[in-house]
Motif scaffolding. Structure first.
Motif, PDB file in Angstrom:
ATOM      1  N   LEU A 141      12.578 -26.951 -47.034  1.00 50.86           N
ATOM      2  CA  LEU A 141      11.691 -26.580 -48.148  1.00 50.86           C
ATOM      3  C   LEU A 141      10.635 -27.673 -48.302  1.00 50.86           C
ATOM      4  CD1 LEU A 141      11.242 -24.465 -50.442  1.00 50.86           C
ATOM      5  CD2 LEU A 141      12.555 -25.998 -51.927  1.00 50.86           C
ATOM      6  N   PRO A 142       9.564 -27.608 -47.504  1.00 53.61           N
ATOM      7  CA  PRO A 142       8.541 -28.668 -47.587  1.00 53.61           C
ATOM      8  C   PRO A 142       7.883 -28.742 -48.956  1.00 53.61           C
ATOM      9  CG  PRO A 142       8.289 -27.369 -45.576  1.00 53.61           C
ATOM     10  CD  PRO A 142       9.262 -26.643 -46.437  1.00 53.61           C
ATOM     11  N   SER A 143       7.696 -27.599 -49.603  1.00 51.70           N
ATOM     12  CA  SER A 143       7.061 -27.575 -50.921  1.00 51.70           C
ATOM     13  C   SER A 143       7.504 -26.316 -51.646  1.00 51.70           C
ATOM     14  CB  SER A 143       5.533 -27.615 -50.794  1.00 51.70           C
ATOM     15  OG  SER A 143       5.072 -26.467 -50.094  1.00 51.70           O
ATOM     16  N   ALA A 144       7.366 -26.338 -52.966  1.00 55.11           N
ATOM     17  CA  ALA A 144       7.734 -25.179 -53.791  1.00 55.11           C
ATOM     18  C   ALA A 144       6.946 -25.233 -55.089  1.00 55.11           C
ATOM     19  CB  ALA A 144       9.235 -25.172 -54.081  1.00 55.11           C
ATOM     20  N   PRO A 145       6.203 -24.167 -55.421  1.00 58.31           N
ATOM     21  CA  PRO A 145       5.401 -24.193 -56.651  1.00 58.31           C
ATOM     22  C   PRO A 145       6.239 -24.251 -57.922  1.00 58.31           C
ATOM     23  CG  PRO A 145       5.373 -22.011 -55.630  1.00 58.31           C
ATOM     24  CD  PRO A 145       6.019 -22.929 -54.658  1.00 58.31           C
ATOM     25  N   ASP A 146       7.504 -23.734 -57.873  1.00 57.26           N
ATOM     26  CA  ASP A 146       8.326 -23.731 -59.075  1.00 57.26           C
ATOM     27  C   ASP A 146       9.057 -25.050 -59.289  1.00 57.26           C
ATOM     28  OD1 ASP A 146       9.783 -23.236 -56.778  1.00 57.26           O
ATOM     29  OD2 ASP A 146      11.315 -22.071 -57.804  1.00 57.26           O
ATOM     30  N   GLN A 147       8.961 -26.006 -58.352  1.00 59.00           N
ATOM     31  CA  GLN A 147       9.543 -27.335 -58.482  1.00 59.00           C
ATOM     32  C   GLN A 147      11.015 -27.292 -58.921  1.00 59.00           C
ATOM     33  OE1 GLN A 147       7.178 -29.859 -61.002  1.00 59.00           O
ATOM     34  NE2 GLN A 147       5.254 -29.099 -60.171  1.00 59.00           N
ATOM     35  N   GLN A 172      15.624 -42.361 -58.395  1.00 61.28           N
ATOM     36  CA  GLN A 172      14.318 -42.987 -58.572  1.00 61.28           C
ATOM     37  C   GLN A 172      13.196 -41.963 -58.720  1.00 61.28           C
ATOM     38  OE1 GLN A 172      13.630 -45.924 -55.518  1.00 61.28           O
ATOM     39  NE2 GLN A 172      15.401 -47.157 -56.109  1.00 61.28           N
ATOM     40  N   GLY A 173      13.555 -40.727 -59.023  1.00 65.23           N
ATOM     41  CA  GLY A 173      12.558 -39.707 -59.288  1.00 65.23           C
ATOM     42  C   GLY A 173      11.763 -39.266 -58.080  1.00 65.23           C
ATOM     43  N   ARG A 174      12.312 -39.458 -56.885  1.00 60.35           N
ATOM     44  CA  ARG A 174      11.594 -39.085 -55.677  1.00 60.35           C
ATOM     45  C   ARG A 174      11.748 -37.594 -55.371  1.00 60.35           C
ATOM     46  NH1 ARG A 174      13.355 -44.067 -51.627  1.00 60.35           N
ATOM     47  NH2 ARG A 174      12.408 -45.767 -52.835  1.00 60.35           N
ATOM     48  N   ARG A 175      10.789 -37.073 -54.622  1.00 65.69           N
ATOM     49  CA  ARG A 175      10.884 -35.700 -54.127  1.00 65.69           C
ATOM     50  C   ARG A 175      11.662 -35.678 -52.816  1.00 65.69           C
ATOM     51  NH1 ARG A 175       7.422 -31.699 -55.993  1.00 65.69           N
ATOM     52  NH2 ARG A 175       5.906 -32.351 -57.571  1.00 65.69           N
ATOM     53  N   ILE A 176      12.424 -34.622 -52.629  1.00 66.97           N
ATOM     54  CA  ILE A 176      13.030 -34.327 -51.329  1.00 66.97           C
ATOM     55  C   ILE A 176      12.506 -32.959 -50.933  1.00 66.97           C
ATOM     56  CG2 ILE A 176      15.191 -33.907 -50.099  1.00 66.97           C
ATOM     57  CD1 ILE A 176      16.529 -35.914 -51.895  1.00 66.97           C
ATOM     58  N   GLY A 177      11.401 -32.974 -50.201  1.00 69.56           N
ATOM     59  CA  GLY A 177      10.714 -31.726 -49.912  1.00 69.56           C
ATOM     60  C   GLY A 177      10.192 -31.112 -51.209  1.00 69.56           C
ATOM     61  N   GLY A 178      10.477 -29.819 -51.410  1.00 68.81           N
ATOM     62  CA  GLY A 178      10.031 -29.144 -52.620  1.00 68.81           C
ATOM     63  C   GLY A 178      10.921 -29.390 -53.817  1.00 68.81           C
ATOM     64  N   TRP A 179      12.084 -30.013 -53.619  1.00 69.50           N
ATOM     65  CA  TRP A 179      12.985 -30.299 -54.729  1.00 69.50           C
ATOM     66  C   TRP A 179      12.590 -31.606 -55.419  1.00 69.50           C
ATOM     67  CZ3 TRP A 179      15.523 -28.301 -50.206  1.00 69.50           C
ATOM     68  CH2 TRP A 179      16.112 -27.036 -50.390  1.00 69.50           C
ATOM     69  N   ARG A 180      12.791 -31.659 -56.726  1.00 66.45           N
ATOM     70  CA  ARG A 180      12.488 -32.860 -57.498  1.00 66.45           C
ATOM     71  C   ARG A 180      13.780 -33.470 -58.021  1.00 66.45           C
ATOM     72  NH1 ARG A 180       7.279 -32.841 -61.237  1.00 66.45           N
ATOM     73  NH2 ARG A 180       7.821 -35.025 -60.977  1.00 66.45           N
ATOM     74  N   THR A 181      13.859 -34.788 -57.980  1.00 64.86           N
ATOM     75  CA  THR A 181      15.001 -35.498 -58.556  1.00 64.86           C
ATOM     76  C   THR A 181      14.560 -36.161 -59.852  1.00 64.86           C
ATOM     77  OG1 THR A 181      14.557 -37.547 -57.347  1.00 64.86           O
ATOM     78  CG2 THR A 181      15.947 -35.914 -56.252  1.00 64.86           C
TER      79      THR A 181
END
Length: 612
Positions: A141-147, A172-181
């Protein structure tokens, strides 16, 4: 292209696809022994969770795209980050915008992804996370508009480096592809629609909750719970199953239920008060299978261990560790669980205990589980121990070579006029029997003394080590007998160097086969402990994976869809991803795996509020 071809494109992929871990390879056996020993010392004298009290903390909300949403789809996957092919097959199914399910409607992608522990194998490190977890999931999932939000729990493999790499990856609030932490600690609380809550517990290293974690839930979660609220609790291991043999295994989770969810401390009165909330679902991984325990209700037929009929009122305990690691057995699961057990040492516990019964459908089912476990000792099976762990066969062959050399020296010592090679050439049946009896006595007698000590203290003696020694002695005797037969048949005119080379070759070949086979038989004979785990981990079966997709409906009903992927993709295409500052390449399954339901959807009603 296959995995080997894919690995040649590591620079373009930005990670290196990995082979599955071979748990019975000598390197992994040694690594596991060292890490388990260090973890035991670490658990006894230190707990890194204590330092997390200095990190920021707060409540998370999902979905991120619409905080006022009336429903939500949630994915739960655990025990991922092993071999690339299985891990990415699961990740691609999780990332699909709509997932087609055989015999059912398609399901939308979850707005919340819960990683339930053991996110990398064999041990945690920055490189291991990049190659075995982050790389495949970012590519899926490289990216996702719904985050969609991603939250993660550490399992025992994540703890082997003291949780350092885990906190850097997920806190640390990093993105993993389209997913947000968004989490800042190794535990969390997420507010969901329709008065549902998702709680993630970090219960490693011991039976008690650390003080910062306890204070976090007492301050962030408990004060906000209201009568009628429903809670999903995710933990790192199914301790309810362990309570069948370890009565205190469930104590920590039961304490959390009683003191954080169902009651809270009122500082004004100095007493505990009921919150009116309840846990409706316990969810975990750790065991690499799917199994569900349903709560008994007062109107159920008493005294029966049969699977209970569906009823939304039942609380559920679900284990789903199918994220990509080796498949685990299910035929050993207890049919019924009283929780907490009557023999638990807890001073304050529910009386009488709640009863839970194993559901009819597991993955794999009990029959298939027994058959798969036996495959480790079947030479015609692709999962035979030497085929799946060739390093172990090499180790077994080397051990038998050493034993043959030691035996030849023993024969020579018995008659000082003979050198070791001549001793082997002239050894007879009586020499072999004498050496066997001496060796057996030397190795088995210490266990006999140990049995006597256990019997004096009223404990049951353990036969596993003795059987293991006898099995390996049998392999040694077979290799030695062949070596003697070969030595006696070689012409006297041959050079001793050639004779030695031939003997060592036959000893190594026979030792590799028989040593591995007898070890596999011993593993099958063992019914508990680490050796029993090797029945399945030694095979590294990675073509049966899955996860749980859940839906909270606008009426507050929670529905579980346990999904299995019966095939693992092993053929890949490359696709370019336009990104800044530079494009990169991701693998795409040539034929995506098909998902199916393991059992019919499980419906769980929300907590009954006042007046309901």
């Amino acid at each position: 292209m296959n995995l080997d071809e894919l690995r040649t494109h590591a620079a373009a992929l930005r990670f290196t696809p990995q082979e599955p871990v071979r748990w019975l390879a000598p390197r992994e056996l040694a690594r596991t022994a060292v890490k388990v020993g260090l973890a035991a010392v670490f658990a006894g004298y230190s707990d890194k969770r204590e330092v997390q009290g200095a990190l920021e903390s707060g409540l998370l909300r999902a979905p991120l795209a619409d905080p006022d949403a009336e429903e939500i789809w949630i994915d739960f996957v655990a025990d991922l980050g092993d071999g690339f092919e299985a891990t990415y097959s699961v990740a691609s199914a999780l990332a699909a915008n709509r997932l087609s399910v055989a015999g059912a409607d398609s399901f939308p992608r979850g707005s919340l992804l819960v990683l339930g522990g053991d996110l990398v194998y064999p041990v945690a490190s920055t490189t291991a996370y990049e190659d075995r977890m982050k790389g495949p999931y970012r590519a899926a999932l490289p990216s996702a508009p719904d985050q969609p939000l991603m939250v993660a729990l550490p399992g025992n493999h994540d703890w082997y480096d003291g949780l350092t790499a885990f906190l850097r990856m997920f806190a640390q609030g990093r993105r993993i592809g389209g997913w947000r932490t968004r989490q800042t600690r190794s535990y969390f609380a997420v507010k969901l629609p329709q008065r549902w809550w998702l709680v993630g517990l970090d219960s490693q290293l011991g039976s008690y909750f650390d003080d910062p974690q306890r204070r976090y839930f007492e301050s962030v979660l408990s004060p906000q719970l209201q009568p009628g609220d429903s809670v999903i609790v995710c933990s790192a291991a199914p301790t309810w199953v362990k309570s069948d043999k370890e009565p205190n295994a469930f104590n920590s989770l039961h304490w959390f239920d009683r003191n954080i969810i169902r009651t809270r401390f009122d500082p004004d009165t100095g007493r505990r008060e009921d919150t009116g909330a309840s846990i409706r679902l316990w969810l975990t991984g750790d065991k690499h299978h799917y199994a569900r325990y349903a709560e008994r209700l007062p109107d159920d037929r008493p005294g029966s261990d049969d699977a209970l009929p569906p009823d939304p009122r039942r609380r559920q305990m679900v284990t789903c560790g199918l994220g990509g690691a080796f498949l685990a057995a299910t035929h050993w699961l207890p049919k019924a669980l009283p929780l907490p057990p009557a023999t638990s040492r807890m001073r304050e516990k529910d009386e009488p205990p709640s009863g839970f019964a194993l559901a009819q459908h597991t993955y794999p089912d009990a029959k298939e589980s027994r058959s798969l476990a036996r495959a480790i000792a079947r030479p015609w099976s692709p999962y035979w121990l030497p085929w799946r762990n060739r390093g172990f066969a090499v180790l077994a062959g080397m051990v038998q070579v050493m034993l043959v050399l030691l035996a030849s020296g023993a024969f020579a010592l018995a008659d000082g006029r003979r050198n070791p090679l001549d001793a082997l050439r002239r050894a007879g049946v009586d020499d072999l029997l004498g050496l066997l009896c001496t060796s057996a006595a030397f190795f088995v007698l210490p266990f006999l003394f140990g049995w006597a000590g256990r019997l004096r203290t009223g404990r049951r003696p353990s036969f596993g080590p003795v059987v293991a020694v006898l099995f390996q002695l049998a392999a040694a005797v077979a290799a030695l007998s062949v070596a003697v037969a070969v030595a006696r048949s070689v012409p006297l005119t041959w050079s001793r160097i050639w004779i030695l080379a031939i003997l060592l070759f036959f000893a190594a070949a026979l030792g590799a086969l028989l040593g591995s086979q007898f070890f596999a038989l011993w593993v099958l004979w063992t019914h508990s402990g680490q050796a029993a785990e090797w029945q399945m981990s030694g095979q590294s079966i990675d073509d049966r994976t899955g996860f749980v997709r859940m839906h909270i409906a606008p009426d507050g009903t929670l529905t579980l869809h346990p999904l299995a992927l019966d095939g693992t993709c092993r053929d890949w295409l490359l696709d370019e991803v336009a990104d800044t500052p530079a494009a990169w390449t991701r693998p795409v399954p040539r034929t995506p795996p098909t998902a199916r339901l393991i059992e019919e959807p499980v419906v769980i009603a929300p907590t009954r509020g006042p007046g309901a």
